[in-house]
Design a protein around this motif. Structure first.
Motif, PDB file in Angstrom:
ATOM      1  N   UNK A  97     -31.602 -24.410  -8.790  1.00 21.90           N
ATOM      2  CA  UNK A  97     -30.205 -24.848  -8.841  1.00 21.90           C
ATOM      3  C   UNK A  97     -29.389 -24.030  -9.834  1.00 21.90           C
ATOM      4  N   UNK A  98     -30.040 -23.075 -10.496  1.00 21.79           N
ATOM      5  CA  UNK A  98     -29.369 -22.242 -11.503  1.00 21.79           C
ATOM      6  C   UNK A  98     -28.573 -21.147 -10.796  1.00 21.79           C
ATOM      7  N   UNK A  99     -27.332 -20.973 -11.168  1.00 16.88           N
ATOM      8  CA  UNK A  99     -26.484 -19.983 -10.516  1.00 16.88           C
ATOM      9  C   UNK A  99     -27.019 -18.571 -10.693  1.00 16.88           C
ATOM     10  N   UNK A 100     -27.733 -18.321 -11.774  1.00 18.07           N
ATOM     11  CA  UNK A 100     -28.260 -16.976 -12.011  1.00 18.07           C
ATOM     12  C   UNK A 100     -29.306 -16.565 -10.981  1.00 18.07           C
ATOM     13  N   UNK A 101     -29.925 -17.544 -10.332  1.00 18.46           N
ATOM     14  CA  UNK A 101     -30.924 -17.240  -9.318  1.00 18.46           C
ATOM     15  C   UNK A 101     -30.329 -17.180  -7.918  1.00 18.46           C
ATOM     16  N   UNK A 102     -29.042 -17.460  -7.790  1.00 13.37           N
ATOM     17  CA  UNK A 102     -28.402 -17.385  -6.481  1.00 13.37           C
ATOM     18  C   UNK A 102     -28.344 -15.938  -6.010  1.00 13.37           C
ATOM     19  N   UNK A 103     -28.378 -15.754  -4.700  1.00 11.70           N
ATOM     20  CA  UNK A 103     -28.301 -14.404  -4.144  1.00 11.70           C
ATOM     21  C   UNK A 103     -26.923 -13.808  -4.402  1.00 11.70           C
ATOM     22  N   UNK A 104     -26.906 -12.521  -4.739  1.00 11.53           N
ATOM     23  CA  UNK A 104     -25.647 -11.831  -5.020  1.00 11.53           C
ATOM     24  C   UNK A 104     -24.788 -11.723  -3.769  1.00 11.53           C
ATOM     25  N   UNK A 105     -25.450 -11.616  -2.623  1.00 12.22           N
ATOM     26  CA  UNK A 105     -24.730 -11.540  -1.349  1.00 12.22           C
ATOM     27  C   UNK A 105     -25.175 -12.712  -0.466  1.00 12.22           C
ATOM     28  N   UNK A 106     -24.612 -13.891  -0.730  1.00 11.72           N
ATOM     29  CA  UNK A 106     -25.043 -15.096  -0.009  1.00 11.72           C
ATOM     30  C   UNK A 106     -24.533 -15.146   1.424  1.00 11.72           C
ATOM     31  N   UNK A 107     -25.287 -15.842   2.246  1.00 10.70           N
ATOM     32  CA  UNK A 107     -24.893 -16.031   3.643  1.00 10.70           C
ATOM     33  C   UNK A 107     -23.641 -16.904   3.705  1.00 10.70           C
ATOM     34  N   UNK A 108     -22.934 -16.809   4.796  1.00  5.29           N
ATOM     35  CA  UNK A 108     -21.682 -17.573   4.928  1.00  5.29           C
ATOM     36  C   UNK A 108     -21.936 -19.049   5.202  1.00  5.29           C
ATOM     37  N   UNK A 109     -23.148 -19.371   5.678  1.00  8.49           N
ATOM     38  CA  UNK A 109     -23.451 -20.757   6.029  1.00  8.49           C
ATOM     39  C   UNK A 109     -24.789 -21.207   5.440  1.00  8.49           C
ATOM     40  N   UNK A 110     -24.912 -22.505   5.251  1.00 10.80           N
ATOM     41  CA  UNK A 110     -26.182 -23.110   4.870  1.00 10.80           C
ATOM     42  C   UNK A 110     -27.111 -23.064   6.083  1.00 10.80           C
ATOM     43  N   UNK A 111     -28.400 -22.782   5.851  1.00 13.61           N
ATOM     44  CA  UNK A 111     -29.345 -22.722   6.969  1.00 13.61           C
ATOM     45  C   UNK A 111     -30.669 -23.362   6.570  1.00 13.61           C
ATOM     46  N   UNK A 112     -31.541 -23.578   7.553  1.00 10.12           N
ATOM     47  CA  UNK A 112     -32.843 -24.187   7.304  1.00 10.12           C
ATOM     48  C   UNK A 112     -33.883 -23.113   7.004  1.00 10.12           C
ATOM     49  N   UNK A 113     -34.661 -23.320   5.967  1.00  3.56           N
ATOM     50  CA  UNK A 113     -35.743 -22.400   5.624  1.00  3.56           C
ATOM     51  C   UNK A 113     -36.791 -22.458   6.737  1.00  3.56           C
ATOM     52  N   UNK A 114     -37.183 -21.292   7.310  1.00  5.56           N
ATOM     53  CA  UNK A 114     -38.136 -21.304   8.436  1.00  5.56           C
ATOM     54  C   UNK A 114     -39.516 -21.824   8.058  1.00  5.56           C
ATOM     55  N   UNK A 115     -39.840 -21.848   6.761  1.00  5.10           N
ATOM     56  CA  UNK A 115     -41.148 -22.329   6.340  1.00  5.10           C
ATOM     57  C   UNK A 115     -41.112 -23.806   5.949  1.00  5.10           C
TER      58      UNK A 115
END
Length: 345
Positions: free
Chosen positions: A235-253
């Motif tokens: 939940x830490x912003x520092x671990x967020x991806x620098x280029x995030x996807x435009x939408x929330x998605x389900x993790x395939x695993x």
């Protein structure tokens, strides 16, 4: 943990730390071990595909535990002779098959080397600096910034896609590439030209993360070891991806709803379109920018071993290929004796 196995009548010991559930199917066991050791999802897909091809290679499939070095070498020979597979492709297959035997079945294989491909060495495509400028001039927004990182830092496509906020160290002027090329961590200089754009991108990620938290999301995928050691990091912003996807998605695993990074296909298409708008008559891909970075640094006098570290190559021989692409050649080299004479004169 040391486990003992009986293989073709020979007692063998394996130092496996994780034993998959024997009640699962073979591929499910492979997936279970891959996920335990935190292999990337793409690696999981690749390994499973190669293992299926290997097992289907034989008309009368044997139990994998009854196979061994002979079958593996026979399959690699087939890839080279009948599919004209490069050494790199053979190594991918061998890595997957070795994982099956050693990590899943607990069967040690002696050293097996891929057959040397009959193909001639194909030099990578490299752009001149003028062509790089042409290409970048046709890109806009996030795709431009990503392409500048590819060329300005020598990043591979997925290395760029998987960057996180914490990886851009503005205070020290470098980019941290986590488990990049060859699985090694490395740092590369941060181009001053794009500092402001990167800071603006980080600000956008921070704002988007706040909005996700309000919506009940905000968690990002983490490597298993990191998630275990730092349970709140997701939940830490520092671990967020620098280029995030435009939408929330389900993790395939796991099936968890998260915001992942952008798909690489977006940048690939942007590079292809940008190239078509220039007069560059070369086959240009995202990786072409990495090749160009390496070649231009060599032309500027960067030492080969330093370039090896910047690119994350395990073997300097991999880096040496760029010496064949330099504009400078033996006719451009000035003898040190001539330089000495000029200085004395």
């Amino acid at each position: 943990m040391s486990c003992v196995y009986l293989y073709r009548g020979v007692r063998m010991e394996s130092s496996r730390e994780f034993i998959p559930d024997p009640e699962l199917g073979l591929l499910e066991q492979v997936q279970e071990v891959l996920r335990y050791y935190n292999y990337a999802y793409r690696t999981e897909q690749s390994y499973c595909a190669w293992i299926i091809r290997f097992l289907n290679f034989y008309d009368s499939p044997q139990e994998p535990a009854q196979m061994g070095i002979t079958e593996v070498e026979e399959y690699l020979h087939y890839l080279q002779e009948h599919e004209n597979a490069s050494t790199s492709t053979q190594r991918q297959a061998l890595n997957a098959i070795s994982f099956l035997f050693q990590r899943v079945l607990g069967i040690e294989l002696t050293a097996i080397a891929p057959s040397r491909s009959k193909r001639h060495l194909k030099l990578p495509t490299v752009l001149t600096q003028e062509e790089v400028s042409q290409l970048l001039s046709q890109l806009r927004g996030q795709h431009l910034l990503m392409a500048q990182l590819l060329y300005g830092c020598g990043l591979g496509l997925m290395e760029c896609i998987r960057l996180r906020v914490k990886d851009i160290v503005f205070a020290e002027g470098h980019v941290f590439v986590n488990a990049g090329k060859g699985g090694y961590d490395r740092t590369v200089p941060l181009p001053r030209l794009i500092t402001d754009q990167l800071q603006a991108q980080v600000s956008r990620v921070i704002q988007l993360h706040k909005e996700d938290i309000v919506e009940g999301y905000g968690e990002v995928y983490l490597p298993q070891a990191v998630a275990f050691k730092y349970p709140l990091a997701a939940m830490d912003v520092n671990w967020q991806f620098l280029f995030p996807a435009s939408k929330i998605s389900s993790d395939p695993r796991s099936g968890k709803r998260r915001r992942h990074h952008v798909m690489e296909s977006g940048l690939q298409k942007a590079i292809k379109t940008a190239t078509s708008r220039t007069n560059i008559e070369k086959h240009v891909t995202c990786h072409t920018l990495r090749h160009s970075y390496a070649t231009h640094l060599l032309e500027q006098g960067t030492h080969l071993h330093l370039l090896q570290k910047l690119l994350g190559h395990k073997d300097v021989k991999t880096t040496e290929i760029y010496t064949h692409l330099m504009k400078k050649n033996v006719h451009d080299v000035q003898s040190p004796l001539d330089t000495l004479t000029e200085e004395q004169g």
